[in-house]
Design a protein around this motif. Structure first.
Motif, short mmCIF file in Angstrom:
data_model
loop_
_atom_site.label_atom_id
_atom_site.label_comp_id
_atom_site.label_asym_id
_atom_site.label_seq_id
_atom_site.Cartn_x
_atom_site.Cartn_y
_atom_site.Cartn_z
N ASP A 96 0.81 -1.21 0.00
CA ASP A 96 0.00 0.00 0.00
C ASP A 96 0.85 1.27 0.00
O ASP A 96 0.32 2.36 -0.18
CB ASP A 96 -0.97 0.00 1.19
N ASP A 97 2.16 1.13 0.18
CA ASP A 97 3.06 2.29 0.12
C ASP A 97 3.56 2.57 -1.30
O ASP A 97 4.37 3.47 -1.51
CB ASP A 97 4.26 2.08 1.06
N VAL A 98 3.07 1.82 -2.28
CA VAL A 98 3.40 2.07 -3.68
C VAL A 98 2.49 3.19 -4.18
O VAL A 98 1.26 3.09 -4.11
CB VAL A 98 3.23 0.81 -4.54
N VAL A 99 3.08 4.27 -4.68
CA VAL A 99 2.34 5.39 -5.24
C VAL A 99 2.08 5.15 -6.72
O VAL A 99 0.98 5.38 -7.23
CB VAL A 99 3.11 6.72 -5.03
N SER A 100 3.11 4.67 -7.45
CA SER A 100 2.97 4.40 -8.87
C SER A 100 4.14 3.55 -9.35
O SER A 100 5.28 3.79 -8.97
CB SER A 100 2.95 5.72 -9.66
N LEU A 101 3.84 2.57 -10.18
CA LEU A 101 4.92 1.84 -10.84
C LEU A 101 5.45 2.73 -11.95
O LEU A 101 4.68 3.41 -12.63
CB LEU A 101 4.42 0.51 -11.40
N SER A 102 6.76 2.75 -12.12
CA SER A 102 7.37 3.66 -13.07
C SER A 102 7.75 2.93 -14.36
O SER A 102 7.20 3.20 -15.42
CB SER A 102 8.60 4.31 -12.43
N PHE A 132 -2.61 -3.52 -8.35
CA PHE A 132 -2.55 -2.09 -8.03
C PHE A 132 -3.63 -1.26 -8.73
O PHE A 132 -3.79 -0.08 -8.42
CB PHE A 132 -1.17 -1.52 -8.40
N GLY A 133 -4.33 -1.84 -9.69
CA GLY A 133 -5.29 -1.07 -10.48
C GLY A 133 -4.59 -0.37 -11.62
O GLY A 133 -3.36 -0.32 -11.70
N ASP A 134 -5.38 0.19 -12.54
CA ASP A 134 -4.82 0.81 -13.75
C ASP A 134 -3.96 2.02 -13.46
O ASP A 134 -2.91 2.21 -14.07
CB ASP A 134 -5.93 1.19 -14.73
N GLU A 135 -4.39 2.87 -12.54
CA GLU A 135 -3.67 4.13 -12.31
C GLU A 135 -2.28 3.88 -11.72
O GLU A 135 -1.29 4.40 -12.21
CB GLU A 135 -4.47 5.04 -11.39
N ILE A 136 -2.19 3.08 -10.68
CA ILE A 136 -0.91 2.82 -10.02
C ILE A 136 -0.14 1.72 -10.73
O ILE A 136 1.09 1.75 -10.84
CB ILE A 136 -1.14 2.45 -8.54
N SER A 160 11.26 -0.30 -11.30
CA SER A 160 11.41 0.97 -10.58
C SER A 160 10.02 1.48 -10.26
O SER A 160 9.10 1.32 -11.06
CB SER A 160 12.13 2.01 -11.44
N LEU A 161 9.87 2.09 -9.08
CA LEU A 161 8.56 2.59 -8.68
C LEU A 161 8.68 3.78 -7.76
O LEU A 161 9.72 4.03 -7.16
CB LEU A 161 7.74 1.48 -8.00
N GLU A 162 7.58 4.52 -7.67
CA GLU A 162 7.48 5.64 -6.75
C GLU A 162 6.75 5.14 -5.50
O GLU A 162 5.76 4.42 -5.60
CB GLU A 162 6.69 6.78 -7.39
N CYS A 163 7.27 5.53 -4.33
CA CYS A 163 6.67 5.09 -3.07
C CYS A 163 6.39 6.28 -2.17
O CYS A 163 6.83 7.40 -2.44
CB CYS A 163 7.57 4.08 -2.37
N THR A 164 5.63 6.03 -1.11
CA THR A 164 5.31 7.11 -0.17
C THR A 164 6.59 7.59 0.50
O THR A 164 7.53 6.82 0.68
CB THR A 164 4.30 6.63 0.89
N PRO A 165 6.62 8.85 0.90
CA PRO A 165 7.81 9.38 1.57
C PRO A 165 8.06 8.67 2.90
O PRO A 165 7.13 8.19 3.55
CB PRO A 165 7.47 10.85 1.81
#
Length: 170
Positions: A96-102, A132-136, A160-165
């Protein structure tokens, strides 16, 4: 109001995915000293993963398009994505700390001239969207055909992915 989307951790439970625990034994022990991931702020880069379980058993080893069918390669890529979820959980504590897959770099063991790489790599991409659904879960991807992978695995994934700070101390 928009439709409520389940968290990634909830989706994993709903799908019954067998997520491996990379804390014990440590990641990469079969391949020498490896850094499992590298975090730079909100960017997480994972080391390569394969369709090989923690006991070293491989799903569909061999060359896609010769020893391994495209569908078997797809299943191997899907399993690799499941393994990737375990490494994400190890690095972040929760999916749940994944913001977006890059982006994903997908390696497919195949003979020269094999041009269905994307069909194999779709196994990983499809799994990420399911969790993660389409957006993330949608990401940029390159699929590269190679003539050798460690232990004759048919697929390897770098993600590579973007995660919560990281929370700051007050």
């Amino acid at each position: 109001m928009g439709e409520l989307v389940a968290s990634a951790e909830q989706r994993v439970r709903e799908l019954g995915l067998p997520i491996p625990d990379y804390a014990n034994p440590p990641y990469g022990q079969r391949y020498g000293r490896l850094k499992p991931f590298h975090r730079i702020g909100n960017l997480l880069e994972l080391s390569g993963l394969t369709p090989e379980n923690r006991a070293g058993e491989r799903l569909h080893p061999g060359v896609v398009g010769r020893d391994v069918s495209v569908e078997e390669g797809y299943q191997a890529a899907r399993l690799t994505a499941i393994h990737t979820l375990g490494l994400i959980r190890y690095a972040l504590g929760s999916l749940d700390d994944v913001v977006s897959l890059s982006r994903a770099l997908c390696f497919v063991l195949c003979p020269p001239g094999f041009d269905r790489l994307h069909e194999v790599s779709n196994g990983a991409s499809d799994l990420f969207r399911e969790v993660f659904g389409d957006e993330i879960g949608s990401l940029g991807r390159a699929s590269v055909g190679v003539t050798a992978l460690s232990r004759n695995n048919c697929f390897e994934l770098w993600l590579s992915l973007e995660c919560t700070p990281v929370p700051t101390a007050s």
